[in-house]
Write a protein that holds these residues in place. Structure first.
Motif, PDB file in Angstrom:
ATOM      1  N   VAL A   1     -13.286 -21.636  44.376  1.00 52.35           N
ATOM      2  CA  VAL A   1     -11.946 -22.021  44.842  1.00 52.35           C
ATOM      3  C   VAL A   1     -11.177 -20.781  45.292  1.00 52.35           C
ATOM      4  CG1 VAL A   1      -9.704 -22.966  44.148  1.00 52.35           C
ATOM      5  CG2 VAL A   1     -11.809 -24.102  43.413  1.00 52.35           C
ATOM      6  N   ALA A   2     -11.185 -19.754  44.475  1.00 59.30           N
ATOM      7  CA  ALA A   2     -10.448 -18.528  44.789  1.00 59.30           C
ATOM      8  C   ALA A   2     -10.983 -17.852  46.040  1.00 59.30           C
ATOM      9  CB  ALA A   2     -10.513 -17.572  43.604  1.00 59.30           C
ATOM     10  N   SER A   3     -12.307 -17.908  46.237  1.00 56.02           N
ATOM     11  CA  SER A   3     -12.914 -17.243  47.392  1.00 56.02           C
ATOM     12  C   SER A   3     -12.452 -17.843  48.718  1.00 56.02           C
ATOM     13  CB  SER A   3     -14.444 -17.322  47.302  1.00 56.02           C
ATOM     14  OG  SER A   3     -14.909 -18.649  47.566  1.00 56.02           O
TER      15      SER A   3
ATOM     16  N   VAL B   1     -10.081 -26.944  53.211  1.00 54.62           N
ATOM     17  CA  VAL B   1     -11.132 -25.932  53.318  1.00 54.62           C
ATOM     18  C   VAL B   1     -12.133 -26.082  52.181  1.00 54.62           C
ATOM     19  CG1 VAL B   1      -9.713 -24.283  54.572  1.00 54.62           C
ATOM     20  CG2 VAL B   1      -9.725 -24.229  52.054  1.00 54.62           C
ATOM     21  N   GLY B   2     -11.722 -26.769  51.103  1.00 58.08           N
ATOM     22  CA  GLY B   2     -12.607 -26.965  49.969  1.00 58.08           C
ATOM     23  C   GLY B   2     -12.279 -28.240  49.222  1.00 58.08           C
ATOM     24  N   ALA B   3     -13.310 -28.833  48.583  1.00 53.84           N
ATOM     25  CA  ALA B   3     -13.114 -30.066  47.816  1.00 53.84           C
ATOM     26  C   ALA B   3     -14.225 -30.220  46.790  1.00 53.84           C
ATOM     27  CB  ALA B   3     -13.099 -31.282  48.748  1.00 53.84           C
TER      28      ALA B   3
ATOM     29  N   ILE C   1     -16.074 -28.760  55.226  1.00 56.83           N
ATOM     30  CA  ILE C   1     -15.391 -28.567  53.947  1.00 56.83           C
ATOM     31  C   ILE C   1     -16.366 -27.972  52.936  1.00 56.83           C
ATOM     32  CG2 ILE C   1     -14.169 -29.692  52.042  1.00 56.83           C
ATOM     33  CD1 ILE C   1     -13.320 -31.882  53.987  1.00 56.83           C
ATOM     34  N   LYS C   2     -15.959 -26.918  52.285  1.00 54.65           N
ATOM     35  CA  LYS C   2     -16.802 -26.252  51.284  1.00 54.65           C
ATOM     36  C   LYS C   2     -16.740 -27.001  49.955  1.00 54.65           C
ATOM     37  CE  LYS C   2     -18.927 -22.635  49.274  1.00 54.65           C
ATOM     38  NZ  LYS C   2     -20.279 -22.164  49.631  1.00 54.65           N
ATOM     39  N   GLU C   3     -17.903 -27.287  49.392  1.00 55.06           N
ATOM     40  CA  GLU C   3     -17.941 -27.916  48.069  1.00 55.06           C
ATOM     41  C   GLU C   3     -17.599 -26.865  47.016  1.00 55.06           C
ATOM     42  OE1 GLU C   3     -21.151 -30.528  47.007  1.00 55.06           O
ATOM     43  OE2 GLU C   3     -21.656 -30.894  49.111  1.00 55.06           O
ATOM     44  N   VAL C   4     -16.692 -27.224  46.088  1.00 49.07           N
ATOM     45  CA  VAL C   4     -16.234 -26.253  45.088  1.00 49.07           C
ATOM     46  C   VAL C   4     -16.523 -26.729  43.662  1.00 49.07           C
ATOM     47  CG1 VAL C   4     -14.441 -25.338  46.604  1.00 49.07           C
ATOM     48  CG2 VAL C   4     -13.888 -27.235  45.069  1.00 49.07           C
ATOM     49  N   GLY C   5     -17.596 -27.522  43.519  1.00 51.27           N
ATOM     50  CA  GLY C   5     -17.961 -27.989  42.192  1.00 51.27           C
ATOM     51  C   GLY C   5     -17.702 -29.467  42.013  1.00 51.27           C
ATOM     52  N   GLU C   6     -17.866 -29.926  40.760  1.00 46.44           N
ATOM     53  CA  GLU C   6     -17.699 -31.343  40.451  1.00 46.44           C
ATOM     54  C   GLU C   6     -16.252 -31.670  40.119  1.00 46.44           C
ATOM     55  OE1 GLU C   6     -20.284 -32.173  37.203  1.00 46.44           O
ATOM     56  OE2 GLU C   6     -22.137 -31.879  38.363  1.00 46.44           O
TER      57      GLU C   6
ATOM     58  N   ASP D   1      -5.975 -29.041  31.941  1.00 49.39           N
ATOM     59  CA  ASP D   1      -6.352 -27.982  30.997  1.00 49.39           C
ATOM     60  C   ASP D   1      -6.688 -26.665  31.693  1.00 49.39           C
ATOM     61  OD1 ASP D   1      -8.674 -28.890  32.161  1.00 49.39           O
ATOM     62  OD2 ASP D   1      -9.838 -28.988  30.295  1.00 49.39           O
ATOM     63  N   ARG D   2      -6.777 -26.663  33.022  1.00 46.90           N
ATOM     64  CA  ARG D   2      -7.038 -25.409  33.737  1.00 46.90           C
ATOM     65  C   ARG D   2      -5.913 -25.108  34.733  1.00 46.90           C
ATOM     66  NH1 ARG D   2     -10.672 -29.190  35.170  1.00 46.90           N
ATOM     67  NH2 ARG D   2     -12.071 -28.367  33.603  1.00 46.90           N
ATOM     68  N   TYR D   3      -4.748 -25.658  34.451  1.00 43.79           N
ATOM     69  CA  TYR D   3      -3.618 -25.488  35.364  1.00 43.79           C
ATOM     70  C   TYR D   3      -3.245 -24.019  35.557  1.00 43.79           C
ATOM     71  CZ  TYR D   3       1.071 -25.829  37.347  1.00 43.79           C
ATOM     72  OH  TYR D   3       2.179 -25.679  38.151  1.00 43.79           O
ATOM     73  N   GLU D   4      -3.205 -23.252  34.483  1.00 47.71           N
ATOM     74  CA  GLU D   4      -2.800 -21.853  34.593  1.00 47.71           C
ATOM     75  C   GLU D   4      -3.764 -21.072  35.484  1.00 47.71           C
ATOM     76  OE1 GLU D   4       0.022 -20.548  33.703  1.00 47.71           O
ATOM     77  OE2 GLU D   4       0.646 -22.495  32.920  1.00 47.71           O
ATOM     78  N   GLN D   5      -5.069 -21.334  35.347  1.00 51.17           N
ATOM     79  CA  GLN D   5      -6.038 -20.644  36.196  1.00 51.17           C
ATOM     80  C   GLN D   5      -5.855 -21.030  37.659  1.00 51.17           C
ATOM     81  OE1 GLN D   5      -7.039 -22.275  33.185  1.00 51.17           O
ATOM     82  NE2 GLN D   5      -9.085 -21.511  32.689  1.00 51.17           N
ATOM     83  N   LEU D   6      -5.596 -22.317  37.895  1.00 51.85           N
ATOM     84  CA  LEU D   6      -5.442 -22.787  39.271  1.00 51.85           C
ATOM     85  C   LEU D   6      -4.189 -22.230  39.920  1.00 51.85           C
ATOM     86  CD1 LEU D   6      -6.534 -26.514  38.801  1.00 51.85           C
ATOM     87  CD2 LEU D   6      -7.770 -24.771  40.101  1.00 51.85           C
ATOM     88  N   ARG D   7      -3.069 -22.229  39.182  1.00 56.16           N
ATOM     89  CA  ARG D   7      -1.826 -21.746  39.779  1.00 56.16           C
ATOM     90  C   ARG D   7      -1.842 -20.230  39.979  1.00 56.16           C
ATOM     91  NH1 ARG D   7       2.266 -19.986  35.753  1.00 56.16           N
ATOM     92  NH2 ARG D   7       3.815 -20.219  37.416  1.00 56.16           N
ATOM     93  N   ALA D   8      -2.766 -19.538  39.294  1.00 56.42           N
ATOM     94  CA  ALA D   8      -2.948 -18.114  39.538  1.00 56.42           C
ATOM     95  C   ALA D   8      -3.645 -17.880  40.880  1.00 56.42           C
ATOM     96  CB  ALA D   8      -3.767 -17.477  38.417  1.00 56.42           C
ATOM     97  N   ILE D   9      -4.332 -18.902  41.363  1.00 58.12           N
ATOM     98  CA  ILE D   9      -5.014 -18.808  42.650  1.00 58.12           C
ATOM     99  C   ILE D   9      -4.064 -19.167  43.793  1.00 58.12           C
ATOM    100  CG2 ILE D   9      -6.890 -19.744  44.061  1.00 58.12           C
ATOM    101  CD1 ILE D   9      -8.397 -20.324  41.433  1.00 58.12           C
TER     102      ILE D   9
END
Length: 333
Positions: free
Chosen positions: A127-129, A90-92, A113-118, A144-152
Motif C-alpha cells: 500500500v505504501a509503495s 491505483v491499488g485494491a 489496479i495493483k493488488e495489495v493483499g486480501e 485495528d490497523r487504522y494508525e498504520q494506514l493513516r501514517a501512509i
C-alpha cells in the motif's frame, strides 16, 4: 517465530517504511468528535483555493485532498464506489477465496489496479509503495490497523459494510469529491428499480411474492439472509415480500441452519450463491437432498443460482445495476 511476533514485526516494518510519507502528508488530522458513517465537507480556511477538505468518518474528522489522484481501496464496496464515480484506484484488495477483482467490473477498469493483499489483511508495505493520497476502507475491516494506514495517507473509514452501502457511497463520494456523479448514480439506480418492479408485475405482485436468499459458505452453516444486508436492501427497494424466517435473522443479517433444516428456507422464489468450494460448502449435497427438492420454489422451478461475488460481495451501485438486470431476467424468463 510465533505468528503474533511475526505480525508485530511486519507492522513495525510497514510503519518504518511509511514514516517519510506520513511526514509529507498534507493536512492529515483527526478530531475527538464522535464516529459516524455520515460525512460533511469543509474547506481550508487558510486559502480561498482549498487543497484539502474535511470529511467526517467513523474515526473522526479527516483532512483529505480536494481532488485525490492516487486512491487505494481496501474492500469490494470501496472498489465499486470508486469505479462507479469514475475514479480508477491505483491499488485494491481482493477476496480471501479468490485472486483478482470481481468479474462483474469491466476488465478495462481493473487491469491496471495493483493488488495489495486480501480484504481485512492488506499488505501495508505494498500500500505504501503506491504512494496513495487517499485510502478508503471501513472500521469493521481495518479498524485495528487504522494508525498504520493513516501514517501512509489520509484514511476514510465507514463504520461497517453491507446494509449501510448507500450511506457509505455518499461518504466515498464526499472523500473523492464526486458528489455530482454520486447524485446521478443514485437517480439512475432509483429509475432502474422502478423499471424492474414494473417489469415483474408491479408493486402489488412484488409485495405478494416471497423471496429468500440462501448462501452456502465453506466452513460454516448455511445462511438464510435476513433484511439487514446488501441484497436484503435491494429486495426491499424492489418491494419484494420476504418470508417470516427472515425476521429471525441474527441482527437482521442471517438465520443460519444446517442442511437438515434447509426446509426453513422455503419461499416462492429462492436465490442461492456459494462462497468457496461448492462441495466443501455443502451446496451440491444440500441441493440434491429431498428437503431441498421439496421446497415450493424447487417444485415451481423458481430456484436461481447466482454469482456470490456480485450478489453478496459487490456492495455498490455498479453491482446493484447488474443484480437488477439479472433479477428481472430470472423473474420474467
Amino acid at each position: 517465530m510465533a505468528p503474533s511476533v511475526r505480525r508485530r514485526g511486519l507492522a513495525l516494518g510497514a510503519l518504518s517504511l511509511v514514516g517519510a510519507l506520513a511526514l509529507s502528508a498534507c493536512g492529515l488530522s483527526e478530531s475527538g468528535g464522535s464516529a459516524s458513517g455520515s460525512s460533511e465537507s469543509g474547506s481550508d480556511s487558510d486559502s480561498g483555493n482549498a487543497k484539502t477538505h474535511t470529511v467526517k468518518t467513523a474515526m473522526g474528522d479527516v483532512e483529505v485532498p480536494v481532488d485525490p489522484e492516487r486512491v487505494v481501496v481496501l474492500d469490494t464496496g470501496e472498489l465499486d464506489s470508486a469505479l462507479t464515480l469514475g475514479v480508477q484506484p491505483v491499488g485494491a484488495t481482493h477476496s480471501a477465496s479468490e485472486d483478482g477483482f470481481p468479474s462483474y467490473l469491466p476488465a478495462s477498469r481493473t487491469k491496471d489496479i495493483k493488488e495489495v493483499g486480501e480484504i481485512a489483511n492488506p499488505n501495508l508495505e505494498t500500500v505504501a509503495s503506491l504512494k496513495p493520497d487517499l485510502i478508503l476502507t471501513s472500521k469493521v475491516r481495518d479498524g485495528d490497523r487504522y494508525e498504520q494506514l493513516r501514517a501512509i495517507a489520509p484514511t476514510v473509514m465507514t463504520e461497517s459494510t453491507g446494509s449501510a452501502w448507500k450511506e457509505n457511497f455518499q461518504l466515498h463520494a464526499e472523500a473523492l469529491g464526486k458528489q455530482a456523479e454520486a447524485k446521478k448514480a443514485v437517480a439512475d439506480y432509483n429509475a432502474h428499480v422502478a423499471k424492474v418492479t414494473e417489469a415483474i408485475g408491479g408493486k402489488k405482485k412484488a409485495a405478494g411474492t416471497d423471496v429468500n436468499f440462501v448462501r452456502f459458505v465453506e466452513g460454516a452453516d448455511i445462511r438464510i439472509y435476513g433484511k439487514q444486508n446488501y441484497i436484503g436492501s435491494i429486495l426491499a427497494d424492489l418491494g419484494m415480500g420476504r418470508p417470516a424466517i427472515t425476521d429471525k435473522a441474527k441482527d437482521g443479517f442471517s438465520y443460519d441452519v444446517s442442511p437438515e433444516k434447509i426446509d426453513l428456507a422455503d419461499a416462492d422464489v429462492v436465490f442461492t450463491s456459494t462462497y468457496g468450494d461448492p462441495a466443501k460448502a455443502g451446496t451440491t449435497k444440500t441441493m440434491n437432498s429431498g428437503l431441498w427438492k421439496g421446497l415450493k420454489a424447487s417444485k415451481d422451478g423458481k430456484v436461481f443460482e447466482v454469482d456470490d461475488r456480485l450478489w453478496i460481495a459487490g456492495i455498490g451501485y455498479t453491482a446493484a445495476g447488474r443484480i437488477l438486470d439479472e433479477f428481472q431476467a430470472k423473474m420474467t424468463g
